[in-house]
Design a protein around this motif. Structure first.
Motif, PDB file in Angstrom:
ATOM      1  N   ALA A 182       4.614   7.588   9.089  1.00 14.63           N
ATOM      2  CA  ALA A 182       3.537   7.992   8.171  1.00 14.63           C
ATOM      3  C   ALA A 182       2.470   8.786   8.927  1.00 14.63           C
ATOM      4  N   LEU A 183       2.184   8.310  10.137  1.00 14.19           N
ATOM      5  CA  LEU A 183       1.190   8.994  10.974  1.00 14.19           C
ATOM      6  C   LEU A 183       1.673  10.406  11.322  1.00 14.19           C
ATOM      7  N   ALA A 184       2.952  10.504  11.725  1.00 11.47           N
ATOM      8  CA  ALA A 184       3.515  11.799  12.119  1.00 11.47           C
ATOM      9  C   ALA A 184       3.449  12.779  10.952  1.00 11.47           C
ATOM     10  N   GLU A 185       3.692  12.270   9.746  1.00 13.32           N
ATOM     11  CA  GLU A 185       3.665  13.155   8.584  1.00 13.32           C
ATOM     12  C   GLU A 185       2.244  13.652   8.316  1.00 13.32           C
ATOM     13  N   GLU A 186       1.305  12.723   8.454  1.00  9.25           N
ATOM     14  CA  GLU A 186      -0.096  13.112   8.207  1.00  9.25           C
ATOM     15  C   GLU A 186      -0.598  14.118   9.245  1.00  9.25           C
ATOM     16  N   VAL A 187      -0.148  13.934  10.468  1.00  5.76           N
ATOM     17  CA  VAL A 187      -0.576  14.849  11.545  1.00  5.76           C
ATOM     18  C   VAL A 187      -0.018  16.253  11.284  1.00  5.76           C
ATOM     19  N   GLY A 188       1.235  16.284  10.824  1.00  8.45           N
ATOM     20  CA  GLY A 188       1.833  17.568  10.441  1.00  8.45           C
ATOM     21  C   GLY A 188       2.368  18.359  11.626  1.00  8.45           C
ATOM     22  N   ASP A 189       3.000  19.494  11.290  1.00  8.39           N
ATOM     23  CA  ASP A 189       3.691  20.269  12.337  1.00  8.39           C
ATOM     24  C   ASP A 189       2.741  21.046  13.227  1.00  8.39           C
ATOM     25  N   ASP A 190       1.566  21.424  12.684  1.00  7.77           N
ATOM     26  CA  ASP A 190       0.704  22.295  13.495  1.00  7.77           C
ATOM     27  C   ASP A 190      -0.386  21.531  14.239  1.00  7.77           C
ATOM     28  N   ARG A 191      -0.258  20.196  14.303  1.00  7.21           N
ATOM     29  CA  ARG A 191      -1.212  19.413  15.097  1.00  7.21           C
ATOM     30  C   ARG A 191      -0.427  18.451  15.983  1.00  7.21           C
ATOM     31  N   SER A 192      -1.063  17.947  17.032  1.00  8.23           N
ATOM     32  CA  SER A 192      -0.399  16.962  17.895  1.00  8.23           C
ATOM     33  C   SER A 192      -1.354  15.787  18.113  1.00  8.23           C
ATOM     34  N   LEU A 193      -0.752  14.621  18.400  1.00  8.35           N
ATOM     35  CA  LEU A 193      -1.571  13.411  18.513  1.00  8.35           C
ATOM     36  C   LEU A 193      -1.074  12.541  19.663  1.00  8.35           C
ATOM     37  N   LEU A 194      -2.016  12.102  20.506  1.00 13.53           N
ATOM     38  CA  LEU A 194      -1.713  11.115  21.540  1.00 13.53           C
ATOM     39  C   LEU A 194      -2.087   9.748  20.972  1.00 13.53           C
ATOM     40  N   VAL A 195      -1.108   8.855  20.888  1.00 13.62           N
ATOM     41  CA  VAL A 195      -1.358   7.526  20.315  1.00 13.62           C
ATOM     42  C   VAL A 195      -1.371   6.505  21.448  1.00 13.62           C
ATOM     43  N   CYS A 196      -2.519   5.841  21.649  1.00 14.57           N
ATOM     44  CA  CYS A 196      -2.605   4.759  22.634  1.00 14.57           C
ATOM     45  C   CYS A 196      -2.716   3.458  21.850  1.00 14.57           C
ATOM     46  N   CYS A 197      -1.667   2.646  21.905  1.00 13.74           N
ATOM     47  CA  CYS A 197      -1.652   1.415  21.108  1.00 13.74           C
ATOM     48  C   CYS A 197      -1.184   0.253  21.977  1.00 13.74           C
ATOM     49  N   SER A 198      -1.270  -0.965  21.413  1.00 13.65           N
ATOM     50  CA  SER A 198      -0.878  -2.094  22.258  1.00 13.65           C
ATOM     51  C   SER A 198       0.641  -2.138  22.423  1.00 13.65           C
ATOM     52  N   ALA A 199       1.389  -1.677  21.410  1.00 15.72           N
ATOM     53  CA  ALA A 199       2.849  -1.584  21.529  1.00 15.72           C
ATOM     54  C   ALA A 199       3.360  -0.714  20.393  1.00 15.72           C
ATOM     55  N   PHE A 200       4.596  -0.211  20.530  1.00 19.32           N
ATOM     56  CA  PHE A 200       5.186   0.557  19.433  1.00 19.32           C
ATOM     57  C   PHE A 200       6.669   0.239  19.322  1.00 19.32           C
ATOM     58  N   LYS A 201       7.147   0.278  18.081  1.00 17.69           N
ATOM     59  CA  LYS A 201       8.545  -0.080  17.840  1.00 17.69           C
ATOM     60  C   LYS A 201       9.274   1.168  17.374  1.00 17.69           C
ATOM     61  N   ALA A 202       9.539   2.070  18.291  1.00 18.07           N
ATOM     62  CA  ALA A 202      10.255   3.317  17.988  1.00 18.07           C
ATOM     63  C   ALA A 202      10.605   3.974  19.311  1.00 18.07           C
ATOM     64  N   GLN A 203      11.550   4.912  19.253  1.00 15.67           N
ATOM     65  CA  GLN A 203      11.843   5.704  20.452  1.00 15.67           C
ATOM     66  C   GLN A 203      10.598   6.543  20.779  1.00 15.67           C
ATOM     67  N   PRO A 204      10.225   6.625  22.061  1.00 23.97           N
ATOM     68  CA  PRO A 204       8.983   7.375  22.369  1.00 23.97           C
ATOM     69  C   PRO A 204       9.042   8.838  21.966  1.00 23.97           C
ATOM     70  N   ASP A 205      10.272   9.428  21.893  1.00 21.59           N
ATOM     71  CA  ASP A 205      10.354  10.849  21.523  1.00 21.59           C
ATOM     72  C   ASP A 205      10.805  11.035  20.078  1.00 21.59           C
ATOM     73  N   ALA A 206      10.671   9.972  19.264  1.00 20.65           N
ATOM     74  CA  ALA A 206      11.155  10.056  17.883  1.00 20.65           C
ATOM     75  C   ALA A 206      10.359  11.053  17.040  1.00 20.65           C
ATOM     76  N   PHE A 207       9.111  11.286  17.386  1.00 21.60           N
ATOM     77  CA  PHE A 207       8.253  12.168  16.574  1.00 21.60           C
ATOM     78  C   PHE A 207       7.694  13.277  17.468  1.00 21.60           C
ATOM     79  N   PRO A 208       8.150  14.509  17.251  1.00 20.24           N
ATOM     80  CA  PRO A 208       7.756  15.603  18.170  1.00 20.24           C
ATOM     81  C   PRO A 208       6.247  15.817  18.254  1.00 20.24           C
ATOM     82  N   ASN A 209       5.530  15.506  17.189  1.00 21.66           N
ATOM     83  CA  ASN A 209       4.077  15.764  17.214  1.00 21.66           C
ATOM     84  C   ASN A 209       3.277  14.552  17.724  1.00 21.66           C
ATOM     85  N   LEU A 210       3.967  13.463  18.087  1.00 22.82           N
ATOM     86  CA  LEU A 210       3.261  12.281  18.595  1.00 22.82           C
ATOM     87  C   LEU A 210       3.671  12.005  20.048  1.00 22.82           C
ATOM     88  N   THR A 211       2.678  11.677  20.893  1.00 18.59           N
ATOM     89  CA  THR A 211       2.974  11.162  22.233  1.00 18.59           C
ATOM     90  C   THR A 211       2.524   9.715  22.235  1.00 18.59           C
TER      91      THR A 211
END
Ligand code: SAM
Length: 472
Positions: free
Chosen positions: A378-407
């Motif tokens: 949902a976050l990746a969709e909101e960020v969209g293709d022309d923006r990028s986002l660095l996410v610092c969280c306590s943990a994540f349940k996904a492949q780290p490269d699953a979303f091209p616009n999210l680090t």
């Protein structure tokens, strides 16, 4: 003071200097401490400043009328003071003209000296400087006992021929060298180690200056602007940076500003709001007509930025390990993480995931939550293709490269457990300050992506966070 002195020394440029005003009680202990930190070889002077012109008749022992100004250079070999301008007072001793003693007709103004009172002798005795001189009146004069003329006989005759020697109006005095005003009027003056109140002001003048912007509390020991003017003149050039780490009533910054220096002031107390900010605002808008304003023809201009410092994010525990400072809450951590990752902390009022930015299209989101795949999608969709986002969280349940616009980056448990968790409060905009104009990026320059930023921050900073591939 030792820790502070060591930090101050490390901040000095190789040709920088430190000036500390200090009273008679502490000056000598501070001198020893400064010698240890700077090295005795870098001690320049202990200037005596007459801070009070009138005696304190209620003093039990001796009226305290001076302060010390300890002067240290980072490296005395590199540091030289900018000499002082000549004053009218200094030029006034050049008041004789050649007509005065009838020697020469060109009317040049001269002073006598540098010997006073006209005794052209020195203590160092050399045999060829013990000759007799006959005055124009016919009297024979010799150096006083234990002294010799400063010039050899040959040199004296040469000076006499050049009309550089005077014997006074009655032509009967001991000889004295003439120093012409035209020779010295463009020369500058070496500073002396005693500064009188007539030259640089006293506490009383300073209190009047401070009253102009705070009439209720004119401050205990303010320094007059002229005193700081002299120090800043001796120690710096226009454009240099002047630091006052104990700013008090803000005299240093006000004077540095009027003298076209850049300045940094640090103040622990409320004087920042009651004195320093009101004072500097008046300096900038040109309404401060006190202190040195008239002397330097100050018309206003420039600006300053004000920061309230947060406590350090990291502190050492009793075993010397770096830990997160206990006074940090989640919002403060978000701000610190932004700084750590090279982002500007600027929480958006509308988009919860925009807590900071590194460019127009690159953002950072710091959260104490564990983010699952759906949330990240949902976050990746909101960020969209022309923006990028660095996410610092306590943990994540996904492949780290699953979303091209999210680090994705994990905040280590050691950090999480030391902060106050359970709420994300984005409303605390403690750093929402006006910023200096941002230099436009050129069309050719690629914008830093989160990944590039991440790599850069990792190279430059302490390993506060682990890499994003550590999933729960
Ligand atoms: C004597 S006044 C300085 C006067 C000023 N430098 C001047 O020359 O007019 C000392 C100031 O240092 C401030 N101060 C004391 N400890 C400090 C600290 N650790 N950091 C910043 N300011 C501090 C005090 O609140 C006080 O206003």
């Amino acid at each position: 003071m030792r820790d502070r002195l060591e930090i101050l020394r490390s901040l000095l440029t190789p040709d920088g200097s430190l000036w500390i005003t200090i009273d008679d009680n502490e000056a000598h202990y501070l001198k020893v401490l400064c010698d240890e930190v700077f090295g005795r070889a870098n001690f320049v002077a202990n200037v005596i400043w007459q801070k009070k012109s009138s005696p304190s008749n209620d003093a039990k022992w001796i009226s305290d009328n001076h302060d010390h100004i300890l002067v240290y250079a980072k490296n005395k070999e590199f540091w030289r003071p900018t000499k002082l301008e000549r004053t009218d007072e200094q030029n006034r001793i050049y008041r004789h003209s050649d007509e005065y003693d009838g020697v020469g007709e060109d009317g040049k103004i001269y002073g006598r000296g540098p010997w006073f009172p006209g005794d052209m002798t020195v203590k160092t005795i050399s045999e060829n400087a013990l000759y007799e001189i006959i005055t124009p009146s016919g009297r024979v004069v010799k150096p006083t006992d234990g002294r010799a003329w400063v010039y050899s006989k040959g040199k004296f005759d040469e000076l006499l021929k050049d009309k550089r020697i005077t014997f006074g109006k009655n032509k009967d005095n001991k000889p004295c060298i003439k120093r012409f005003l035209t020779e010295v009027e463009n020369s500058k003056i070496v500073p002396k180690s005693v500064w009188l109140y007539e030259e640089v002001g006293e506490n009383r003048n300073a209190r009047q200056e401070v009253k102009k912007f705070n009439s209720i509390n004119p401050f205990g020991t303010p320094k007059p602007e002229r005193l700081l003017q002299r120090i800043i003149h001796l120690a710096t050039q226009p454009g240099d940076i002047v630091l006052d780490s104990f700013a008090g009533s803000g005299t240093t910054g006000a004077v540095a500003h009027k003298m076209n220096r850049r300045w940094v002031m640090i103040e622990l107390g409320e004087h920042c709001h009651t004195h320093i900010i009101p004072r500097l605002k008046k300096v900038i808008d040109g309404t401060d007509e006190g202190g040195i304003s008239k002397a330097v023809n100050w018309q206003g201009g420039g600006g300053f930025r004000y920061y309230r410092l947060a406590p350090s994010l990291l502190e050492r525990d009793k075993w010397g390990n770096w830990i997160i400072n206990k006074s940090y809450n989640a919002a403060m951590l978000a701000e610190a993480v932004c700084k750590h990752e090279g982002f500007t902390y600027a929480p958006s009022e509308t988009l919860y995931w925009q807590q900071g930015h590194s460019s127009e299209r690159d953002f950072i989101y710091v959260t104490t939550q564990t983010l699952n795949r759906e949330q990240l999608a949902a976050l990746a969709e909101e960020v969209g293709d022309d923006r990028s986002l660095l996410v610092c969280c306590s943990a994540f349940k996904a492949q780290p490269d699953a979303f091209p616009n999210l680090t994705l980056k994990k905040i280590p448990n050691t950090v999480l457990h030391r902060c106050e968790w359970g709420r994300d409060d984005y409303s605390l905009q403690i750093a929402n300050l006006p910023l200096a104009p941002v230099v436009e990026e050129t069309a050719q320059a690629p914008r830093a992506s989160s990944a590039t930023k991440l790599k850069r921050a990792k190279e430059m900073s302490m390993p506060l966070f682990e890499q994003g591939d550590e999933r729960e």
